[in-house]
Design a protein around this motif. Structure first.
Motif, PDB file in Angstrom:
ATOM      1  N   MET A   1       0.307  -1.050  -0.085  1.00 10.52           N
ATOM      2  CA  MET A   1       0.344   0.009  -0.353  1.00 10.52           C
ATOM      3  C   MET A   1       1.278   1.277   0.299  1.00 10.52           C
ATOM      4  SD  MET A   1      -3.400   0.756   0.014  1.00 10.52           S
ATOM      5  CE  MET A   1      -4.843   1.139   0.303  1.00 10.52           C
ATOM      6  N   THR A   2       2.289   1.326   1.120  1.00 15.30           N
ATOM      7  CA  THR A   2       3.144   2.527   1.305  1.00 15.30           C
ATOM      8  C   THR A   2       3.815   2.734  -1.006  1.00 15.30           C
ATOM      9  OG1 THR A   2       3.724   1.780   3.166  1.00 15.30           O
ATOM     10  CG2 THR A   2       4.743   3.188   1.896  1.00 15.30           C
ATOM     11  N   ALA A   3       3.564   1.947  -1.132  1.00 14.71           N
ATOM     12  CA  ALA A   3       4.450   2.035  -2.939  1.00 14.71           C
ATOM     13  C   ALA A   3       3.164   2.582  -3.322  1.00 14.71           C
ATOM     14  CB  ALA A   3       5.219   0.605  -3.485  1.00 14.71           C
ATOM     15  N   THR A   4       2.417   2.032  -3.382  1.00 17.26           N
ATOM     16  CA  THR A   4       1.203   2.269  -4.534  1.00 17.26           C
ATOM     17  C   THR A   4       0.632   3.863  -4.059  1.00 17.26           C
ATOM     18  OG1 THR A   4       0.088   0.219  -4.159  1.00 17.26           O
ATOM     19  CG2 THR A   4      -1.796   2.092  -4.879  1.00 17.26           C
ATOM     20  N   LEU A   5       0.677   4.215  -2.234  1.00 14.77           N
ATOM     21  CA  LEU A   5       0.731   5.749  -2.212  1.00 14.77           C
ATOM     22  C   LEU A   5       1.563   7.192  -2.569  1.00 14.77           C
ATOM     23  CD1 LEU A   5      -0.719   5.430   1.362  1.00 14.77           C
ATOM     24  CD2 LEU A   5      -1.957   6.494  -1.353  1.00 14.77           C
ATOM     25  N   SER A   6       3.057   6.422  -2.760  1.00 15.06           N
ATOM     26  CA  SER A   6       3.839   6.712  -3.173  1.00 15.06           C
ATOM     27  C   SER A   6       3.860   7.135  -4.606  1.00 15.06           C
ATOM     28  CB  SER A   6       5.179   6.076  -2.565  1.00 15.06           C
ATOM     29  OG  SER A   6       5.373   5.964  -1.273  1.00 15.06           O
ATOM     30  N   ALA A   7       3.558   5.899  -6.047  1.00 12.65           N
ATOM     31  CA  ALA A   7       3.697   6.376  -6.772  1.00 12.65           C
ATOM     32  C   ALA A   7       2.711   7.231  -8.002  1.00 12.65           C
ATOM     33  CB  ALA A   7       3.424   4.958  -7.709  1.00 12.65           C
ATOM     34  N   VAL A   8       1.468   6.673  -6.189  1.00  8.05           N
ATOM     35  CA  VAL A   8       0.761   8.039  -6.851  1.00  8.05           C
ATOM     36  C   VAL A   8       0.512   9.561  -6.413  1.00  8.05           C
ATOM     37  CG1 VAL A   8      -1.758   9.273  -5.907  1.00  8.05           C
ATOM     38  CG2 VAL A   8      -1.975   6.582  -6.396  1.00  8.05           C
ATOM     39  N   ARG A   9       1.271   9.756  -5.027  1.00  2.00           N
ATOM     40  CA  ARG A   9       1.831  11.976  -4.967  1.00  2.00           C
ATOM     41  C   ARG A   9       2.796  11.835  -6.149  1.00  2.00           C
ATOM     42  NH1 ARG A   9       2.353   9.109   0.645  1.00  2.00           N
ATOM     43  NH2 ARG A   9       0.041  10.201   1.642  1.00  2.00           N
ATOM     44  N   ALA A  10       4.010  10.496  -7.003  1.00  2.00           N
ATOM     45  CA  ALA A  10       5.653  10.806  -8.012  1.00  2.00           C
ATOM     46  C   ALA A  10       4.385  11.433  -9.031  1.00  2.00           C
ATOM     47  CB  ALA A  10       5.503   9.678  -8.060  1.00  2.00           C
ATOM     48  N   VAL A  11       3.102  10.896  -9.037  1.00  2.00           N
ATOM     49  CA  VAL A  11       2.709  11.772 -10.659  1.00  2.00           C
ATOM     50  C   VAL A  11       1.556  12.468 -10.537  1.00  2.00           C
ATOM     51  CG1 VAL A  11       3.104   8.787 -11.324  1.00  2.00           C
ATOM     52  CG2 VAL A  11       0.972   9.240 -11.362  1.00  2.00           C
ATOM     53  N   LYS A  12       0.708  12.365  -8.831  1.00  2.00           N
ATOM     54  CA  LYS A  12      -0.718  13.536  -9.062  1.00  2.00           C
ATOM     55  C   LYS A  12       0.325  14.526  -9.789  1.00  2.00           C
ATOM     56  CE  LYS A  12      -4.184  14.322  -5.839  1.00  2.00           C
ATOM     57  NZ  LYS A  12      -3.993  14.550  -4.376  1.00  2.00           N
ATOM     58  N   GLY A  13      -0.784  14.816 -10.211  1.00  2.00           N
ATOM     59  CA  GLY A  13      -0.879  16.340 -11.005  1.00  2.00           C
ATOM     60  C   GLY A  13      -0.161  16.340 -12.432  1.00  2.00           C
ATOM     61  N   THR A  14       0.522  15.985 -12.551  1.00  2.00           N
ATOM     62  CA  THR A  14       1.157  15.167 -13.678  1.00  2.00           C
ATOM     63  C   THR A  14      -0.357  15.693 -15.465  1.00  2.00           C
ATOM     64  OG1 THR A  14       1.473  12.815 -14.359  1.00  2.00           O
ATOM     65  CG2 THR A  14       3.295  14.359 -13.075  1.00  2.00           C
ATOM     66  N   PRO A  15       0.249  15.712 -16.371  1.00  2.00           N
ATOM     67  CA  PRO A  15      -0.950  15.901 -17.668  1.00  2.00           C
ATOM     68  C   PRO A  15      -1.195  14.412 -18.022  1.00  2.00           C
ATOM     69  CG  PRO A  15       1.356  17.073 -18.246  1.00  2.00           C
ATOM     70  CD  PRO A  15       1.331  16.550 -16.854  1.00  2.00           C
ATOM     71  N   THR A  16      -0.273  13.414 -17.758  1.00  2.00           N
ATOM     72  CA  THR A  16      -0.116  11.900 -17.844  1.00  2.00           C
ATOM     73  C   THR A  16      -1.525  11.278 -17.403  1.00  2.00           C
ATOM     74  OG1 THR A  16       1.798  11.016 -16.729  1.00  2.00           O
ATOM     75  CG2 THR A  16       1.494  11.764 -19.558  1.00  2.00           C
ATOM     76  N   TYR A  17      -1.929  11.345 -15.918  1.00  2.00           N
ATOM     77  CA  TYR A  17      -2.422  10.941 -14.674  1.00  2.00           C
ATOM     78  C   TYR A  17      -3.438  11.517 -14.353  1.00  2.00           C
ATOM     79  CZ  TYR A  17      -2.832   9.182 -10.066  1.00  2.00           C
ATOM     80  OH  TYR A  17      -3.644   8.738  -8.711  1.00  2.00           O
ATOM     81  N   GLN A  18      -4.531  10.781 -13.947  1.00  2.00           N
ATOM     82  CA  GLN A  18      -5.711  11.805 -13.698  1.00  2.00           C
ATOM     83  C   GLN A  18      -6.705  10.583 -12.322  1.00  2.00           C
ATOM     84  OE1 GLN A  18      -8.812  13.557 -15.187  1.00  2.00           O
ATOM     85  NE2 GLN A  18      -9.887  13.669 -14.319  1.00  2.00           N
ATOM     86  N   LEU A  19      -6.512  10.903 -10.903  1.00  2.00           N
ATOM     87  CA  LEU A  19      -6.931  10.391  -9.953  1.00  2.00           C
ATOM     88  C   LEU A  19      -8.490  10.601 -10.008  1.00  2.00           C
ATOM     89  CD1 LEU A  19      -6.166   8.500  -8.150  1.00  2.00           C
ATOM     90  CD2 LEU A  19      -6.604  10.376  -5.427  1.00  2.00           C
ATOM     91  N   VAL A  20      -8.656   8.693 -10.019  1.00  2.00           N
ATOM     92  CA  VAL A  20     -10.911   8.094 -10.653  1.00  2.00           C
ATOM     93  C   VAL A  20     -10.647   7.607  -9.194  1.00  2.00           C
ATOM     94  CG1 VAL A  20     -12.461   8.180 -11.860  1.00  2.00           C
ATOM     95  CG2 VAL A  20     -10.541   8.855 -12.918  1.00  2.00           C
ATOM     96  N   ARG A  21     -11.882   7.873  -8.333  1.00  2.00           N
ATOM     97  CA  ARG A  21     -11.624   7.608  -6.623  1.00  2.00           C
ATOM     98  C   ARG A  21     -13.476   6.598  -7.783  1.00  2.00           C
ATOM     99  NH1 ARG A  21     -13.762  11.254  -3.762  1.00  2.00           N
ATOM    100  NH2 ARG A  21     -13.825   9.910  -1.925  1.00  2.00           N
ATOM    101  N   PHE A  22     -13.906   5.438  -6.672  1.00  2.00           N
ATOM    102  CA  PHE A  22     -14.248   4.888  -7.673  1.00  2.00           C
ATOM    103  C   PHE A  22     -15.766   5.605  -6.563  1.00  2.00           C
ATOM    104  CE2 PHE A  22     -17.751   1.181  -5.766  1.00  2.00           C
ATOM    105  CZ  PHE A  22     -17.890   0.767  -6.389  1.00  2.00           C
ATOM    106  N   GLU A  23     -15.249   6.091  -5.511  1.00  2.00           N
ATOM    107  CA  GLU A  23     -16.295   5.997  -4.462  1.00  2.00           C
ATOM    108  C   GLU A  23     -17.136   7.910  -4.999  1.00  2.00           C
ATOM    109  OE1 GLU A  23     -13.892   5.552  -3.388  1.00  2.00           O
ATOM    110  OE2 GLU A  23     -13.379   3.602  -1.661  1.00  2.00           O
TER     111      GLU A  23
END
Length: 64
Positions: A1-23
């Motif tokens: 889980m920590t690796a996943t959160l680190s990966a999300v933080r690394a790409v968040k806000g870049t033009p190639t990534y958009q976070l989509v939450r199921f909720e």
């Protein structure tokens, strides 16, 4: 889980990534779809809007 959160933080806000939450999609399907389509650079056509509305709203009809 920590690796996943680190990966999300690394790409968040870049033009190639958009976070989509199921909720978020469950709570506001049309608004989230609009956000996704805008991010992808695609128009959200009226037929797609109608499909989202009819597919994500409960009806009074009994199921089964």
């Amino acid at each position: 889980m920590t690796a996943t959160l680190s990966a999300v933080r690394a790409v968040k806000g870049t033009p190639t990534y958009q976070l989509v939450r199921f909720e978020a999609v469950c709570e506001s399907p049309l608004e989230e779809s609009q956000s996704i389509f805008t991010w992808l650079g695609y128009p959200l056509l009226p037929a797609t809007v109608e499909w989202i509305k009819s597919s994500t709203h409960a009806t009074d009809a009994p199921q089964g």
